[in-house]
Design a protein around this motif. Structure first.
Motif, mmCIF file in Angstrom:
data_model
loop_
_atom_site.group_PDB
_atom_site.id
_atom_site.type_symbol
_atom_site.label_atom_id
_atom_site.label_comp_id
_atom_site.label_asym_id
_atom_site.label_seq_id
_atom_site.Cartn_x
_atom_site.Cartn_y
_atom_site.Cartn_z
ATOM 1 N N PRO A 1 25.202 5.164 49.486
ATOM 2 C CA PRO A 1 26.852 4.539 49.618
ATOM 3 C C PRO A 1 27.278 5.580 48.557
ATOM 4 O O PRO A 1 27.201 5.315 46.973
ATOM 5 C CB PRO A 1 27.249 3.276 49.378
ATOM 6 N N LEU B 1 30.929 6.796 46.484
ATOM 7 C CA LEU B 1 32.370 7.006 46.950
ATOM 8 C C LEU B 1 33.368 8.127 46.011
ATOM 9 O O LEU B 1 34.418 7.487 46.501
ATOM 10 C CB LEU B 1 33.094 5.581 47.288
ATOM 11 N N CYS C 1 30.793 10.187 52.225
ATOM 12 C CA CYS C 1 30.173 9.122 51.675
ATOM 13 C C CYS C 1 28.800 8.734 51.723
ATOM 14 O O CYS C 1 28.738 7.722 51.057
ATOM 15 C CB CYS C 1 31.272 7.696 52.944
#
Length: 325
Positions: free
Chosen positions: A259, A261, A267
């Motif tokens: 991940p 973010l 993402c």
């Protein structure tokens, strides 16, 4: 990534050490062999000439050398060893019947690391040889530390400078195609700022591990040469294009699905790759090729990221149509 087992490496090193014993007396050679054969590889020679040839062939870790031998004595052989670039670094211990302090001084002045007088005590010989082999082991470990990145356990920039030149010269001699390139982690500063440097280190280790495994399948190698920058090379095979290998590396990072973010475009953590396919020749150098790879990398970074740019050069260093994925 499993931590490197240094104790296991130490035991393996011990088993791989080679001791070259040079003495014209068969009895002495048998005694020395009996002392060390259970822990080390022992090579025995009965003359200086034979010992010199075996030293070239075997590249022993240490040499046990008698002084009084027919035709060529140990002092004369020692001078030859120290003048030879391949053999000068090998530690030599004189084991001799000469008792005079002048002889011992001469042996040490010639470059011997130790001087043991006959008749010798088995335990003392064993202890002294083990001491010098331990010094060798520690020196080898220091060399290893100097050539490897402690975070990713990949070879580092210094190792790259050695290995890339070796691969270049080998491919040049064979006139075989190679791919040299650079991998850069996309938006890594933003990742560190958002998740912290400790988590950033975890990401670097994961990327290093997966790319290393993928390139290994294609006889390639990867090196950490900067914060989030990795250099690599691999040979081009007839049954697998360079684009295929680069795609495998790129996709392997995507499949990690780490991940990220802190960016809006994606993402997950991704990488960008710039690479050059070339047949090494006298008209260019590895440094020039890496400069071109860097240019391809930044083209990707300025365009889409999470992609590779491959520039293929012919034997005249002329560009073949660009392949971008």
């Amino acid at each position: 990534m499993q931590p490197f087992n240094w104790e296991e490496r130490r035991r393996a090193d011990e088993q791989s050490y080679t001791i070259l014993c040079i003495d014209d007396e068969s009895v002495n050679l048998k005694v020395l062999a009996s002392i060390f054969k259970d822990h080390y590889n022992v090579v025995a020679c009965k003359s200086a000439k034979q010992g010199f040839q075996h030293a070239l062939q075997e590249s022993p870790d240490i040499i046990l050398l008698d002084v009084l031998m027919p035709e060529e004595n140990g002092f004369e052989l020692m001078e030859k060893l120290k003048k030879h670039p391949k053999l000068a670094h090998i530690p030599v211990i004189f084991i001799t019947g000469l008792q005079d302090a002048e002889d011992e001084e001469k042996g040490l002045m010639l470059g011997a690391c130790d001087y043991i007088q006959k008749p010798f005590n088995y335990s003392i010989v064993r202890a002294r040889v083990n001491t010098h082999l331990e010094i060798i082991r520690q020196r080898n470990l220091l060399k290893m530390f100097a050539l490897f990145d402690s975070l990713t356990e990949l070879p580092n920039r210094r190792k790259w400078q050695q290995d890339s030149i070796d691969s270049w010269l080998s491919a040049k001699a064979k006139q075989s195609a190679m791919v040299y390139g650079i991998i850069d982690v996309d938006h890594f500063k933003k990742y560190n700022d958002h998740y912290g440097h400790q988590q950033g280190d975890v990401v670097l280790r994961k990327i290093a591990n997966i790319i290393k495994r993928k390139l290994y399948d294609y006889n390639g190698a990867i090196f950490r040469c900067g914060g989030e920058e990795f250099y690599f090379y691999f040979p081009v095979k007839s049954n697998c294009t360079a684009s295929t290998v680069l795609s495998v590396c790129l996709n392997s990072i995507t499949e990690l699905a780490i991940p990220h973010l802190a960016i809006s475009t994606s993402c997950h953590v991704s990488v960008s790759i710039g690479a050059i396919q070339v047949i090494p020749n006298k008209n260019t150098s590895i440094e020039q090729i890496m400069q071109q790879a860097d240019e391809r990398l930044y083209k990707v970074k300025n365009d889409s990221r999470n992609a590779f740019s491959l520039l293929e050069l012919d034997q005249n260093n002329k560009q073949i149509p660009l392949d971008i994925s």
